[in-house]
Every structure is written in C-alpha cells, then in structure tokens.
Design an enzyme around this catalytic site. Structure first.
Site, short mmCIF file in Angstrom:
data_model
loop_
_atom_site.label_atom_id
_atom_site.label_comp_id
_atom_site.label_asym_id
_atom_site.label_seq_id
_atom_site.Cartn_x
_atom_site.Cartn_y
_atom_site.Cartn_z
N GLU A 1 116.01 48.29 -10.87
CA GLU A 1 115.51 49.55 -11.41
C GLU A 1 115.29 50.61 -10.33
O GLU A 1 115.45 51.81 -10.60
CB GLU A 1 114.22 49.33 -12.19
CG GLU A 1 113.07 48.72 -11.40
CD GLU A 1 111.83 48.56 -12.27
OE1 GLU A 1 111.41 49.55 -12.89
OE2 GLU A 1 111.31 47.43 -12.34
N SER B 1 104.68 52.70 -16.62
CA SER B 1 103.53 51.91 -17.05
C SER B 1 102.64 51.61 -15.85
O SER B 1 101.42 51.66 -15.94
CB SER B 1 104.00 50.61 -17.70
OG SER B 1 104.77 50.89 -18.85
N SER C 1 105.18 52.86 -8.66
CA SER C 1 105.81 52.42 -7.42
C SER C 1 106.04 53.64 -6.55
O SER C 1 106.45 54.70 -7.04
CB SER C 1 107.15 51.72 -7.70
OG SER C 1 106.96 50.44 -8.24
N ARG D 1 110.12 50.33 -0.52
CA ARG D 1 108.94 50.48 -1.38
C ARG D 1 107.71 50.37 -0.51
O ARG D 1 107.44 49.33 0.09
CB ARG D 1 108.92 49.41 -2.47
CG ARG D 1 107.79 49.57 -3.48
CD ARG D 1 107.85 48.49 -4.55
NE ARG D 1 106.87 48.71 -5.61
CZ ARG D 1 105.60 48.31 -5.57
NH1 ARG D 1 105.15 47.64 -4.50
NH2 ARG D 1 104.78 48.56 -6.57
#
Length: 598
Positions: free
Chosen positions: A363, A417, A420, A432
């Site tokens: 993703e 939701s 990140s 990340r």
C-alpha cells in the site's frame, strides 16, 4: 517388402525392401551384414560393394534400382527376376552418422526415396510421394516369389541411373539388431487396388479435436486478451482497488475512444459494467462516485478516457464481491490489482465467490506512485496540490495552488483509519518514519459512541456545528491567560476532554461539542507527531493525504495552523485534491506495468 535371408551358418544375412513409391516404378533397397562368407552360400572372405569387382571389404553401399515395363534389361547390380520378382541386393552398413538417398527421377519417377532403416532409427516408417499404382507383377505378391540369389563377384558392373544414384557416399551406423520385420509396399493379390499403407505409430496418429465448452464470453475474453497483448495493454475493464480498514477506494478508467469495431465486439457484461459505473453516482445504500474528482480526457496506456473515483465502506465488501460474481466479471478478467490490508483479508472470498485472483500490492508503494502520477497529470487543468495562506488568521485564510514539480524530499502523512508517516527522498527511495493508531478510525468510532452518529459525513457535520472549548481544558483555564514564558497562548488546548471531569460541564455540552472536541483531539495529535518527524528528518514540506481529510475543512485548517505556528513559519502543510485515492491509482498503474513486463 522387407525380407531377411541368412547364410553361412547364420552369420551372414541380407535384407531387401521392395515396393512401389515413384511414379509406378519399383524401388528396392538391401542391407547386408558382414560375416564369414562373401555370399550367401560361400565365397570370398569378405563383403565388398554389391556386384563391384575388387571393391574393398566393408565399403558397402546401398543401391536403389528402378525397373519399369519399358526397361530392356538389368544391370549387374540387380540380382533376381526382372519381371514380377522385385529386386534384391546385398549391402553392408558403412560407419557414418547419417543416411540420405535421393532418386534422380529415372524412368519418369519423382520424389525422394527414404530408407526404412533410417526411419526405423527415428521410430517411424515414412514414405515418399505416391502417384499411380504400378502395373501388376512389378514387385507384388502375385508374381514370382521373391528369393535371395548369391551375387557373382565377377559380374559386370552396370551403368544404369539406378546404380549411379543408389550409391551412398557417407553411409550410416547400423541400428541395433532387431527381430526381422516384414514390410510389404506393393499391392496385394496382383489387383489394381492401391498399395497398402503402413499403420502410423500411436504418437503419429491424427488426434481428434477436443470438445469446446467455453462460453461466448470466455472466447471473447481470450480474443480480447490476445489483441491487448499485441498492444501491450490489459483487456478492459481497467480497475485499481485500495481496500482499507474503513473505506474501499476504487478507480475505474472509462475509455472514450472506443471504435465502432470494438463496440460491436464488446461483450454484453462489459457494456453492463461500464454503464452501471458511469451512469450512477450512488451504488446501493453506501457506494458513492465522487463526480467532482473525475479526471477527464486522460491518456492512460495509450487510450483516452475518464478516470472515475468510487468509494464504499469496507463492511460492504462481501456485497461487492457478490455483485462481481453476478455480473460474471471473471469472464473479462481473472486478476484484479488491489492494495491495502483488505487485499489479504478478502483474497479467499474473491477466489471462492467471484472466481477472481487478487494481485496484492504494497500500500505504501502504491500510495507514492499514485500521488506522483496524479500530481503530474494535474486536476483537469488545475494543480493537484494546494496549501492555506495565512492559516493563523481565520479571516484572511484562503486556499492557494502549490506547484509540486520538485517534491523531494517530503514528509508524507497518510491519514486513514490509522496514520503512517513516510520520509520520501525519491520515487523509489522512502522510509516509514513512524505512525500512530489514533487516526480517522478513532475519530469516527468515538463519535459513534459519544453522539450516536453512524457515518463519517454525519460526524463531520456535527463537528462543524460544535465548540470544542466546552469539552477541552485550555491553557487559560489553568493559568488564567497565556503562558508567556514558553509562548503558549491561553486558547491552546492543555488537556483534551479535560472539562468532562466536571458533572456540571458534562450536563451543559452538546453532541456537536463532543464531535468537535474529538476531531480537534485527533487532528492535534497527528499534527504534533508530523511536526516532530519533519524536524528530525530536516524536511520542510509536509504533505497530508488520506480519507480522514475528505470534506474535512476543519482538520485541514487546524493542521495548517499547527504547522505554521509551532514552526514559526518554517513548515508548510500541503494537501491534495484526491485525498484518499492515491493507493487505488497506484494499483491501476501496476496493472499496466504487469502487462508491459509480459
């Protein structure tokens, strides 16, 4: 006919093949095995070329003779009856790797003479071109019985075409000793009937066509895939999916340059899907097409069309899969490109219910690729990226376009939701940095508990009408004003939901106040983490994306204010028009990449 004749105590043998193959003429072949005798019944110590005086032993040749009705006699190399008895010669196999024997069309014949020995080595018997059957008695079984006759070493050498053309200059290695085979190549019984053909080996037998059970739709799908493969593009329809924890985001490319031929060949269920998706703005109770985000006159993978953006709650995923099964989507596609956690969660359901395979994609990869692509094509002639000017002054704050042509480095904050936070240094180089579990899902869940709302839109609508200061404890509630030493304004939140400790405060607040306080709490937390990450990574551009920001002007202005105020104008909060659809766009781009790789 293939005939094996032994002599000299079984040490010597001669094999002859007689038959018709060339224009009504008779072709004959003999293979001789060296032994103790020079002929069948005894003679010189070794074998020479059949019928050639003083030839060296072992220098055997394979000869082919052609005997026709008009032929006056036979050469010395021909032994046997000239009429009806066939031809027989003795030959030894010289050591050589291959056999090739050609006939120069004697007596009007044509074609190539192929020896059965060579064919047997390859596991089959083949035959040259055939014409009319020969006259009776020429090598058939109705004439005189074939017999092996010893050849006289002193016989004169003939100079017929058969003798010259039958000379093999290379020879071949003899095959392993096998039981004698009898091969008849002439007509049976002396009649004018066509000669018997040898039965083909099982692996050479014609195979019956397998029955076809495919439906017309599947046949059309195969044809369209073949056509698309030649053009390096996937077959329609073109989809990309991002199956998140709260929302499913779907992008669909509608081709607008369909030719008359394509429209005529287009199968019915493909037309049905295109019409269903493009003629509606709502699908069922919860599916929505964001018409205001549609990208028009876009060129993707060599085709011109419009890109549509559709969303629905993840809890309705099973209904979507069932609809795909009802519309027979698997007859058009067998694989869908999907990203997000739901690509893993619903993989088995797609396979079992809709007969579809999900090509699962990372993703964060899809997020970055989709963002860069949409920003590069723009938003129907307008920039995709924007920011808020004068965010600390509500009266002067306004939306302004921002050019993101040189986006690196940037801090990318994906607010779904959960949250990140990525540090992006190039198209393929990112990491990340961190994240938080307090995201859009937290906001909606708390609002449902506190206010009784059921949708994200309801929660935002209530938040827009509420006042969070009735719920939160502010700096001025503690200090009576600003905390000047550290530059804290009295209006800053000191404790989220801090006033709810008081029963009097609880009794005086509204549901709208609770919704607004929940939104401010989540937004401030995300903004605080993003600012610290930007300082640590030494990045001055922070890009906020994700469906938490959809129709959420309150949060966007709060983030813009926080970035500008706490960084003293050094950090700029950037936003994008297609907030939560970049992952789905990245999945669609991967569909094109898969086709290019093939």
């Amino acid at each position: 006919m293939l005939k094996l004749v032994g002599g000299g105590g079984g040490q010597d043998w001669a094999c002859s093949v007689a038959g018709t193959s060339l224009g009504g003429e008779e072709a004959a072949f003999e293979v001789a095995r060296p032994g103790d005798q020079g002929k069948a019944g005894g003679g010189s110590p070794g074998w020479g070329c059949a019928g050639i005086p003083d030839s060296a032993p072992g220098a055997g040749v394979l000869q082919a003779g052609a005997v026709g009705p008009a032929r006056g006699g036979q050469g010395a190399e021909e032994v046997g009856e000239s009429a009806g008895g066939g031809e027989e010669r003795r030959v030894r196999h010289p050591q050589a790797p291959a056999l090739r024997l050609l006939n120069r069309k004697p007596q009007g014949g044509s074609g190539e003479i192929k020896t059965p020995e060579n064919d047997l080595q390859r596991g089959r018997l083949s035959r040259g071109p055939r014409t009319a059957p020969p006259a009776p008695g020429m090598g058939d079984r109705s004439g005189q019985q074939e017999r092996s006759v010893p050849h006289s070493p002193g016989a004169p050498v003939g100079t017929s075409a058969a003798a010259v053309n039958g000379l093999l200059h290379n020879g071949f290695h003899p095959p392993p000793v096998q039981p004698p085979h009898v091969c008849s190549r002439g007509p049976v019984g002396g009649s004018d009937a066509a000669p018997q053909r040898l039965p083909l080996l099982p692996e050479l037998q014609p195979q019956p066509l397998l029955p076809q059970h495919d439906s017309p739709a599947k046949k059309c799908r195969l044809r369209r895939r073949m056509d698309s493969g030649r053009k390096n593009r996937p077959p329609f329809p073109w989809f990309g999916m991002d199956i998140g924890g709260t929302l499913v985001k779907l992008v669909y490319f509608e081709p607008k340059d369909i030719t008359a031929e394509e429209e005529q060949e287009e199968v019915e269920n493909l037309k049905s899907i295109r019409k269903y998706l493009t003629s509606n703005t709502a699908y069922g109770k919860t599916g929505i097409r964001d018409v205001h985000l549609e990208l028009k006159n876009l060129t993707m993978c060599g085709r011109k069309g419009n890109l549509h953006f559709i969303r629905f709650p993840s809890c309705a995923m099973h209904r979507f899969i069932q609809m795909g099964s009802e519309k027979n989507f698997s007859s058009l596609h067998t694989t869908l490109c999907a990203t997000g956690g739901g690509a893993f969660k619903f993989e088995e359901d797609f396979r079992m219910i809709a007969d579809l395979q999900l090509h699962k994609l990372d993703e964060l990869d899809c997020l970055i690729q989709g963002l860069l692509y949409v920003d590069s094509v723009g938003f129907n002639g307008k920039p995709e990226c924007y920011y808020f000017e004068n965010p600390t002054n509500p009266e002067l704050c306004q939306k302004k376009p921002y050019c993101l042509d040189n986006p690196y480095p940037m801090l990318l904050v994906n607010m779904g939701s959960g949250v990140s936070i990525l540090a992006v240094y190039s198209k393929d180089n990112y990491k990340r940095v961190t994240g938080t579990s307090l995201g859009g899902g937290t906001f909606l869940g708390l609002c449902c508990l506190l206010t009784g709302c059921e949708t994200f839109e309801e929660a935002l609508e209530m938040a827009a009408k509420g006042d969070s200061t009735n719920v939160d404890k502010l700096v001025k509630d503690i200090y009576g004003g600003d905390y000047e030493r550290f530059g804290l304004q009295g209006s800053a939140v000191a404790s989220s939901f801090g006033n709810m400790m008081s029963k009097e405060k609880r009794d005086s607040i509204s549901k709208e106040d609770l919704a607004r306080a929940t939104l401010v709490t989540i937004t401030n937390n995300i903004g605080s983490i993003a600012r610290m990450c930007a300082l640590n990574e030494n990045i001055d551009r922070v890009v906020f994306v994700g469906n938490f920001l959809r129709i959420n002007m309150v949060s966007m202005k709060l983030l813009a204010y926080a970035m500008d105020f706490w960084s003293k104008g050094q950090l700029k909060a950037l936003f994008l028009e297609h907030e939560g659809y970049f992952g789905a766009v990245g999945a669609l781009l991967e569909l094109f990449k898969m086709t290019d790789d093939k």
